[in-house]
Design a protein around this motif. Structure first.
Motif, PDB file in Angstrom:
ATOM      1  N   TYR A  48       0.868  -1.203   0.000  1.00 34.39           N
ATOM      2  CA  TYR A  48       0.000   0.000   0.000  1.00 34.39           C
ATOM      3  C   TYR A  48       0.895   1.240   0.000  1.00 34.39           C
ATOM      4  O   TYR A  48       0.707   2.176  -0.779  1.00 34.39           O
ATOM      5  CB  TYR A  48      -0.880  -0.050   1.250  1.00 34.39           C
ATOM      6  CG  TYR A  48      -1.791   1.152   1.464  1.00 34.39           C
ATOM      7  CD1 TYR A  48      -3.020   1.253   0.802  1.00 34.39           C
ATOM      8  CD2 TYR A  48      -1.449   2.165   2.366  1.00 34.39           C
ATOM      9  CE1 TYR A  48      -3.872   2.338   1.021  1.00 34.39           C
ATOM     10  CE2 TYR A  48      -2.290   3.250   2.592  1.00 34.39           C
ATOM     11  CZ  TYR A  48      -3.504   3.330   1.914  1.00 34.39           C
ATOM     12  OH  TYR A  48      -4.336   4.411   2.134  1.00 34.39           O
ATOM     13  N   ARG A  49       1.923   1.215   0.877  1.00 36.20           N
ATOM     14  CA  ARG A  49       2.857   2.343   0.959  1.00 36.20           C
ATOM     15  C   ARG A  49       3.550   2.555  -0.388  1.00 36.20           C
ATOM     16  O   ARG A  49       3.641   3.661  -0.901  1.00 36.20           O
ATOM     17  CB  ARG A  49       3.904   2.034   2.053  1.00 36.20           C
ATOM     18  CG  ARG A  49       4.874   3.165   2.344  1.00 36.20           C
ATOM     19  CD  ARG A  49       5.914   2.724   3.374  1.00 36.20           C
ATOM     20  NE  ARG A  49       5.347   2.346   4.652  1.00 36.20           N
ATOM     21  CZ  ARG A  49       5.042   3.211   5.629  1.00 36.20           C
ATOM     22  NH1 ARG A  49       5.306   4.483   5.474  1.00 36.20           N
ATOM     23  NH2 ARG A  49       4.514   2.801   6.768  1.00 36.20           N
ATOM     24  N   LYS A  50       4.013   1.444  -0.974  1.00 35.07           N
ATOM     25  CA  LYS A  50       4.762   1.524  -2.233  1.00 35.07           C
ATOM     26  C   LYS A  50       3.876   2.076  -3.377  1.00 35.07           C
ATOM     27  O   LYS A  50       4.309   2.902  -4.182  1.00 35.07           O
ATOM     28  CB  LYS A  50       5.260   0.109  -2.584  1.00 35.07           C
ATOM     29  CG  LYS A  50       6.374   0.094  -3.579  1.00 35.07           C
ATOM     30  CD  LYS A  50       6.948  -1.299  -3.716  1.00 35.07           C
ATOM     31  CE  LYS A  50       7.668  -1.379  -5.047  1.00 35.07           C
ATOM     32  NZ  LYS A  50       7.792  -2.717  -5.553  1.00 35.07           N
ATOM     33  N   THR A  51       2.632   1.601  -3.399  1.00 41.08           N
ATOM     34  CA  THR A  51       1.706   2.055  -4.448  1.00 41.08           C
ATOM     35  C   THR A  51       1.451   3.550  -4.323  1.00 41.08           C
ATOM     36  O   THR A  51       1.424   4.290  -5.316  1.00 41.08           O
ATOM     37  CB  THR A  51       0.366   1.283  -4.347  1.00 41.08           C
ATOM     38  OG1 THR A  51       0.642  -0.096  -4.510  1.00 41.08           O
ATOM     39  CG2 THR A  51      -0.623   1.720  -5.412  1.00 41.08           C
ATOM     40  N   TYR A 162      -5.742   7.483   1.696  1.00 37.70           N
ATOM     41  CA  TYR A 162      -4.579   7.999   2.430  1.00 37.70           C
ATOM     42  C   TYR A 162      -4.792   9.493   2.723  1.00 37.70           C
ATOM     43  O   TYR A 162      -4.803  10.330   1.792  1.00 37.70           O
ATOM     44  CB  TYR A 162      -3.284   7.771   1.640  1.00 37.70           C
ATOM     45  CG  TYR A 162      -2.065   8.157   2.459  1.00 37.70           C
ATOM     46  CD1 TYR A 162      -1.839   7.572   3.708  1.00 37.70           C
ATOM     47  CD2 TYR A 162      -1.172   9.121   2.019  1.00 37.70           C
ATOM     48  CE1 TYR A 162      -0.757   7.945   4.491  1.00 37.70           C
ATOM     49  CE2 TYR A 162      -0.075   9.488   2.795  1.00 37.70           C
ATOM     50  CZ  TYR A 162       0.117   8.893   4.035  1.00 37.70           C
ATOM     51  OH  TYR A 162       1.184   9.266   4.814  1.00 37.70           O
ATOM     52  N   GLY A 163      -4.955   9.832   3.996  1.00 37.43           N
ATOM     53  CA  GLY A 163      -5.338  11.182   4.419  1.00 37.43           C
ATOM     54  C   GLY A 163      -4.482  12.307   3.835  1.00 37.43           C
ATOM     55  O   GLY A 163      -5.029  13.257   3.248  1.00 37.43           O
ATOM     56  N   PRO A 164      -3.156  12.262   3.980  1.00 40.43           N
ATOM     57  CA  PRO A 164      -2.347  13.391   3.493  1.00 40.43           C
ATOM     58  C   PRO A 164      -2.504  13.642   1.983  1.00 40.43           C
ATOM     59  O   PRO A 164      -2.476  14.789   1.536  1.00 40.43           O
ATOM     60  CB  PRO A 164      -0.907  12.968   3.839  1.00 40.43           C
ATOM     61  CG  PRO A 164      -1.073  12.083   5.036  1.00 40.43           C
ATOM     62  CD  PRO A 164      -2.350  11.332   4.791  1.00 40.43           C
ATOM     63  N   TYR A 165      -2.696  12.592   1.199  1.00 42.27           N
ATOM     64  CA  TYR A 165      -2.897  12.752  -0.252  1.00 42.27           C
ATOM     65  C   TYR A 165      -4.283  13.356  -0.500  1.00 42.27           C
ATOM     66  O   TYR A 165      -4.440  14.325  -1.252  1.00 42.27           O
ATOM     67  CB  TYR A 165      -2.758  11.390  -0.934  1.00 42.27           C
ATOM     68  CG  TYR A 165      -2.724  11.390  -2.459  1.00 42.27           C
ATOM     69  CD1 TYR A 165      -2.270  12.478  -3.193  1.00 42.27           C
ATOM     70  CD2 TYR A 165      -3.125  10.253  -3.169  1.00 42.27           C
ATOM     71  CE1 TYR A 165      -2.224  12.442  -4.590  1.00 42.27           C
ATOM     72  CE2 TYR A 165      -3.074  10.197  -4.556  1.00 42.27           C
ATOM     73  CZ  TYR A 165      -2.634  11.299  -5.263  1.00 42.27           C
ATOM     74  OH  TYR A 165      -2.590  11.258  -6.635  1.00 42.27           O
ATOM     75  N   ALA A 166      -5.287  12.786   0.171  1.00 44.07           N
ATOM     76  CA  ALA A 166      -6.667  13.255  -0.023  1.00 44.07           C
ATOM     77  C   ALA A 166      -6.767  14.746   0.309  1.00 44.07           C
ATOM     78  O   ALA A 166      -7.380  15.523  -0.430  1.00 44.07           O
ATOM     79  CB  ALA A 166      -7.613  12.440   0.857  1.00 44.07           C
ATOM     80  N   GLY A 234      -8.983   1.710  -2.080  1.00 38.18           N
ATOM     81  CA  GLY A 234      -9.531   3.075  -2.047  1.00 38.18           C
ATOM     82  C   GLY A 234      -8.498   4.127  -2.397  1.00 38.18           C
ATOM     83  O   GLY A 234      -8.654   5.297  -2.043  1.00 38.18           O
ATOM     84  N   ILE A 235      -7.438   3.734  -3.097  1.00 41.04           N
ATOM     85  CA  ILE A 235      -6.474   4.740  -3.578  1.00 41.04           C
ATOM     86  C   ILE A 235      -7.083   5.374  -4.830  1.00 41.04           C
ATOM     87  O   ILE A 235      -7.127   6.590  -4.964  1.00 41.04           O
ATOM     88  CB  ILE A 235      -5.105   4.090  -3.865  1.00 41.04           C
ATOM     89  CG1 ILE A 235      -4.482   3.589  -2.549  1.00 41.04           C
ATOM     90  CG2 ILE A 235      -4.175   5.076  -4.584  1.00 41.04           C
ATOM     91  CD1 ILE A 235      -3.189   2.822  -2.709  1.00 41.04           C
ATOM     92  N   LYS A 236      -7.580   4.535  -5.724  1.00 35.44           N
ATOM     93  CA  LYS A 236      -8.359   5.020  -6.863  1.00 35.44           C
ATOM     94  C   LYS A 236      -9.831   4.748  -6.552  1.00 35.44           C
ATOM     95  O   LYS A 236     -10.145   3.747  -5.892  1.00 35.44           O
ATOM     96  CB  LYS A 236      -7.968   4.253  -8.143  1.00 35.44           C
ATOM     97  CG  LYS A 236      -6.621   4.667  -8.698  1.00 35.44           C
ATOM     98  CD  LYS A 236      -6.118   3.694  -9.747  1.00 35.44           C
ATOM     99  CE  LYS A 236      -6.592   4.025 -11.141  1.00 35.44           C
ATOM    100  NZ  LYS A 236      -5.746   3.316 -12.168  1.00 35.44           N
ATOM    101  N   ARG A 237     -10.727   5.605  -7.044  1.00 30.74           N
ATOM    102  CA  ARG A 237     -12.156   5.404  -6.790  1.00 30.74           C
ATOM    103  C   ARG A 237     -12.908   4.971  -8.034  1.00 30.74           C
ATOM    104  O   ARG A 237     -14.043   4.508  -7.965  1.00 30.74           O
ATOM    105  CB  ARG A 237     -12.782   6.681  -6.221  1.00 30.74           C
ATOM    106  CG  ARG A 237     -12.242   7.057  -4.853  1.00 30.74           C
ATOM    107  CD  ARG A 237     -12.701   6.069  -3.805  1.00 30.74           C
ATOM    108  NE  ARG A 237     -12.161   6.373  -2.486  1.00 30.74           N
ATOM    109  CZ  ARG A 237     -12.355   5.603  -1.427  1.00 30.74           C
ATOM    110  NH1 ARG A 237     -13.058   4.495  -1.525  1.00 30.74           N
ATOM    111  NH2 ARG A 237     -11.824   5.918  -0.264  1.00 30.74           N
TER     112      ARG A 237
END
Ligand code: FAQ
Length: 333
Positions: A48-51, A162-166, A234-237
């Protein structure tokens, strides 16, 4: 005997560790399922981190390289008003790059590492920025189509797990929305008041940017290796094809109002699907550009490397200033 006892102990330790890991993974998946935001210090699977680092850093690089095609026109903008707007827009893209690098840094990858990957050509950035801006109309068309496609792709990222990205994406999208509007408005002015030659210039720019804009959404779903897992986390919707379709549906009517023709004879409303059909995308061209062989790939990388080299004195001065301040703080303490 002793050796066997030790290895049993090791086995137990290993089993306990993997049970603990499985429990963490299950708790993580439950949080994703519940729609929670994952924060920087929370446990997350390595993949998840790497993606996230892959996607966010590519996104950051796209914003920074994306300053170049339009930056090319700042000194040649036709009026003071257009120059002020363009200057603000290009600066905004630089700002987006910075928020995004900062978001990626929260995942433990340094800005230096990401920059090195860009400058050495190892990192990807959006294919769209490897096309040239030949006329002033390209600036308006980039605002309309490229920022329009970027918004379609990025609004759902405001709900990325991921909160900081969102959170970074909320501000990015507000600014992208201004970018799209300014591009569309500048084209509208030309199409309503321009000469025949100026209108032809807009049509020519639309012809050149339409297909590369559709490619921005990434390969078709059946050739998108990352989509399935990114959607699950939930990285892409939405999938690449879903977003591409939404973009085509939104843009067809805008083109009509503008009075330009989209360069695809196969675009037509499909009542049964409730969407517009459109023609086949040249995926060979897409992969050629992604692979480093688009019209401007070399030029873009050379420009970023030149900026890095010429900025060396700024970095040195900033480091010297920081070191001096640190020494003063130490002395005062
Ligand atoms: N260009 O499995 P997928 C902007 C790569 S910002 C180059 O579908 P994924 C603002 C992909 O990385 C524009 N490479 O990948 C602005 C992967 O390779 P990898 C940028 C591409 O990540 C406007 C491989 O193909 N926006 O425009 C492209 O699930 C005006 C397989 O693909 C973002 O970055 C491409 N177009 O989906 C600035 C938004 N498409 O990494 C200045 C965030 C795919 O495995 C002026 N990113 N690839 O080696 C995303 O939403 C996703 O990363 C996608 C790709 C949708 C771009």
């Amino acid at each position: 005997m002793y050796t066997q006892a030790l290895s049993l102990e090791q086995q137990e330790l290993r089993a306990a560790a993997s049970a603990e890991e499985a429990a963490k993974e299950a708790a993580f998946e439950a949080r994703i399922e519940a729609g929670d935001f994952i924060e920087a210090k929370d446990w997350m699977p390595a993949h998840y981190r790497k993606t996230l680092v892959r996607q966010i850093s590519q996104h950051a690089h796209s914003e920074i390289v994306g300053m170049l095609p339009e930056g090319n026109w700042i000194t040649r903008a036709p009026t003071l008003k257009r120059k002020a707007i363009l200057l603000a827009k290009v600066q905004d893209e630089g700002g987006h790059g910075l928020y995004l690098y900062a978001a990626a840094e929260t995942l433990g990858t340094s800005r230096d590492e990401m920059t090195r990957a860009l400058l050495t050509g190892k990192a990807k950035y959006s294919s769209i920025f490897n096309y040239p801006t030949l006329t002033w109309a390209d600036v308006g068309v980039i605002g309309w189509l490229v920022d329009g496609a970027a918004i379609m792709n990025q609004v759902p990222l405001c709900r990325c797990s991921y909160g900081p990205y969102a959170r970074a994406m909320i501000r990015v999208c507000r600014e992208e929305s201004f970018h799209q509007r300014q591009g569309y408005e500048s084209l509208l002015v030309i199409m309503q008041n321009g000469t025949a030659a100026q209108k032809a210039m807009v049509q020519d720019a639309v012809n050149r940017w339409w297909w590369p804009s559709l490619m921005m959404f990434g390969p078709p779903d059946d050739q998108s290796p990352n989509s399935e897992q990114s959607l699950r986390w939930g990285i892409k919707r939405f999938t690449n094809d879903e977003l591409r379709q939404k973009f085509v549906d939104a843009t067809v009517d805008q083109a009509k109002v503008l009075g330009v023709t989209l360069p695809d004879p196969d675009i037509r409303w499909n009542e049964a699907r409730g969407h517009h059909d459109f023609g086949a995308i040249n995926w060979d061209e897409f992969w050629r550009v992604v692979g480093g062989n688009g019209p401007c790939n070399r030029e873009r990388l050379a420009a970023r490397n030149r900026a890095w080299d010429e900025g060396a004195w700024v970095r040195e001065a900033a480091m010297a200033h920081a070191a001096k301040q640190q020494a003063q703080h130490k002395e005062a303490a």
